[in-house]
Write an enzyme that holds these catalytic residues in place. Structure first.
Site, mmCIF file in Angstrom:
data_model
loop_
_atom_site.group_PDB
_atom_site.id
_atom_site.type_symbol
_atom_site.label_atom_id
_atom_site.label_comp_id
_atom_site.label_asym_id
_atom_site.label_seq_id
_atom_site.Cartn_x
_atom_site.Cartn_y
_atom_site.Cartn_z
ATOM 1 N NE ARG A 1 -5.290 0.189 12.060
ATOM 2 C CZ ARG A 1 -4.392 0.101 11.085
ATOM 3 N NH1 ARG A 1 -3.785 1.187 10.655
ATOM 4 N NH2 ARG A 1 -4.105 -1.059 10.531
ATOM 5 C CE LYS B 1 -0.571 0.103 4.988
ATOM 6 N NZ LYS B 1 -1.237 -0.579 6.097
HETATM 7 C C1 PLP Z 1 -0.302 -1.335 6.628
HETATM 8 C C2 PLP Z 1 -0.605 -2.539 7.401
HETATM 9 C C3 PLP Z 1 0.416 -3.450 7.688
HETATM 10 C C4 PLP Z 1 1.860 -3.205 7.289
HETATM 11 O O1 PLP Z 1 2.467 -2.370 8.242
HETATM 12 P P1 PLP Z 1 3.992 -1.898 8.089
HETATM 13 O O2 PLP Z 1 4.255 -1.129 9.329
HETATM 14 O O3 PLP Z 1 4.079 -1.093 6.852
HETATM 15 O O4 PLP Z 1 4.809 -3.131 8.013
HETATM 16 C C5 PLP Z 1 0.079 -4.592 8.381
HETATM 17 N N1 PLP Z 1 -1.198 -4.818 8.776
HETATM 18 C C6 PLP Z 1 -2.195 -3.972 8.518
HETATM 19 C C7 PLP Z 1 -3.569 -4.296 8.990
HETATM 20 C C8 PLP Z 1 -1.936 -2.805 7.822
HETATM 21 O O5 PLP Z 1 -2.941 -1.951 7.583
#
Ligand code: PLP
Length: 352
Positions: free
Chosen positions: A127, A35
């Site tokens: 969250r 993302k």
């Molecule tokens: C963006 C995201 C991740 C990845 O997190 P990073 O800190 O970029 O490794 C993992 N799990 C969820 C639910 C996310 O939204």
């Protein structure tokens, strides 16, 4: 054309390989998260080639456009308004709402699909995820009766909203819930997804959390950092992505505006410290693309002092280089700046 972001797919590949090694030591599978770079296909290709276990993104649009044979995971909680798209473009999704899961079940059944649900457990970061332990077991049991979806496993997310650092005591709450669910269902779960890039220090220290067998990693692959303490991970590159932008104007100006001060371009009342005359430059990139506070100049003598929609103002007074108009400045990026620059249509993406 500037501004442009230089993308080194070779360095990204190195990071993916290093991450795979870290995971393999503990028998952990890897979801490569796309993302932060809008799932650009050139880097999706790297994840394909390196054979990570899953590819994951928070946007259905990104999952739809990417070309991959890897199992696709929707990271943001599925929305009840897009269950058809979710089951079409994702093999798995993260979920915490039983009504939405029922709708996913109906949509998948109708399409003759079997969609994997990873049920999110909130262990304190606050969250996403179900908070009460008893609720998790009853939701898991109901999912287990469905035809269109199957309970692939449980997951948790830390260090996102609450900044909670993954450690053994915190993750024990996940381990306990996994035990509850496995006992209630009379089977073991395929996926226990323990976290994101903030879990890496645990891997480095060789601390294995029982049952955790998957991680979802984006930032460490893109920026070479773990996110519990923000440290560079040894062997990883922090310059997969570099911003280059040119200087439009350069010259001496005072540090305090002249005249009666009202509002800046964003309706805020600015304040200034008098540092005398300064050598200032205007750069061709602005808030529409990036926050200036999130850029890290290669030349550490450069200070970015402000920005408006399309410009950043830099203070070059103490810089050793005699910069002039047209010169190109280079910056390393943070998560926030990478995210917004990759999203901006005004920033050229160039592969090196
Ligand atoms: C963006 C995201 C991740 C990845 O997190 P990073 O800190 O970029 O490794 C993992 N799990 C969820 C639910 C996310 O939204």
């Amino acid at each position: 054309m500037y501004p442009r972001i230089l993308i080194d797919a070779g360095k990204y590949r190195d990071n993916v390989q290093e991450m795979k090694k870290l995971c393999a030591r503990q028998g952990i599978t890897l979801m490569g998260v796309t993302k932060v770079f809008c799932a650009t296909q050139r880097l999706v290709e790297v994840l394909n080639d390196e054979g990570v276990d899953f590819i994951a993104d928070s946007r259905v649009e990104n999952l739809r456009k990417m070309k991959t044979t890897l199992p696709k995971v929707l990271l943001r909680l599925a929305s009840r308004h897009e269950v058809d798209e979710v089951v079409l473009h994702a093999d798995y999704s993260l979920n915490s709402d039983i009504d939405t899961i029922r709708k996913l079940d109906a949509a998948a059944s109708e399409k003759g699909k079997k969609h994997g649900v990873i049920l999110m457990v909130d262990i304190g970061d606050l969250r996403e995820g179900i908070y009460y332990r008893r609720d998790i077991v009853s939701v898991a049991k109901e999912i287990d009766t469905m035809q269109g979806v199957h309970l692939a496993g449980l997951g948790t997310n830390l260090t996102c909203y609450g900044g909670v650092i993954p450690d053994a005591p915190t993750l024990q709450r996940l381990v306990d819930v996994v035990a509850d669910v496995e006992e209630a269902l009379g089977r073991s779960l395929d996926i226990v997804s323990g976290g994101n890039s903030s879990h890496i220090p645990l891997l480095q220290e060789g601390i294995h959390i029982d049952k955790v067998n998957n991680l979802r990693v984006g930032e460490a692959l893109a920026l070479g950092r773990e996110t519990a303490y923000g440290k560079l991970v040894p062997g990883f590159h922090d310059d997969v992505f570099i911003l280059e932008t040119d200087i439009l104007e350069i010259g001496e100006k005072p540090s305090v505006p002249e005249g009666t001060i009202g509002m800046d371009a964003f309706g805020k009342k600015p304040s200034f410290q008098d540092k005398g005359m300064r050598k200032r430059a205007i750069l061709a990139v602005g808030k529409q693309d990036v926050e200036h506070t999130e850029l890290k100049p290669f030349d550490e003598a450069i200070e970015l002092i402000g920005s408006s929609s399309d410009h950043i103002i830099a203070d070059l007074t103490v810089a050793k280089t005699a910069y002039k108009t047209g010169d190109v400045l280079r910056f390393k990026l943070t998560y926030g700046s990478l995210l917004s620059l990759m999203t901006s249509p005004y920033v050229v993406k160039r592969y090196v």
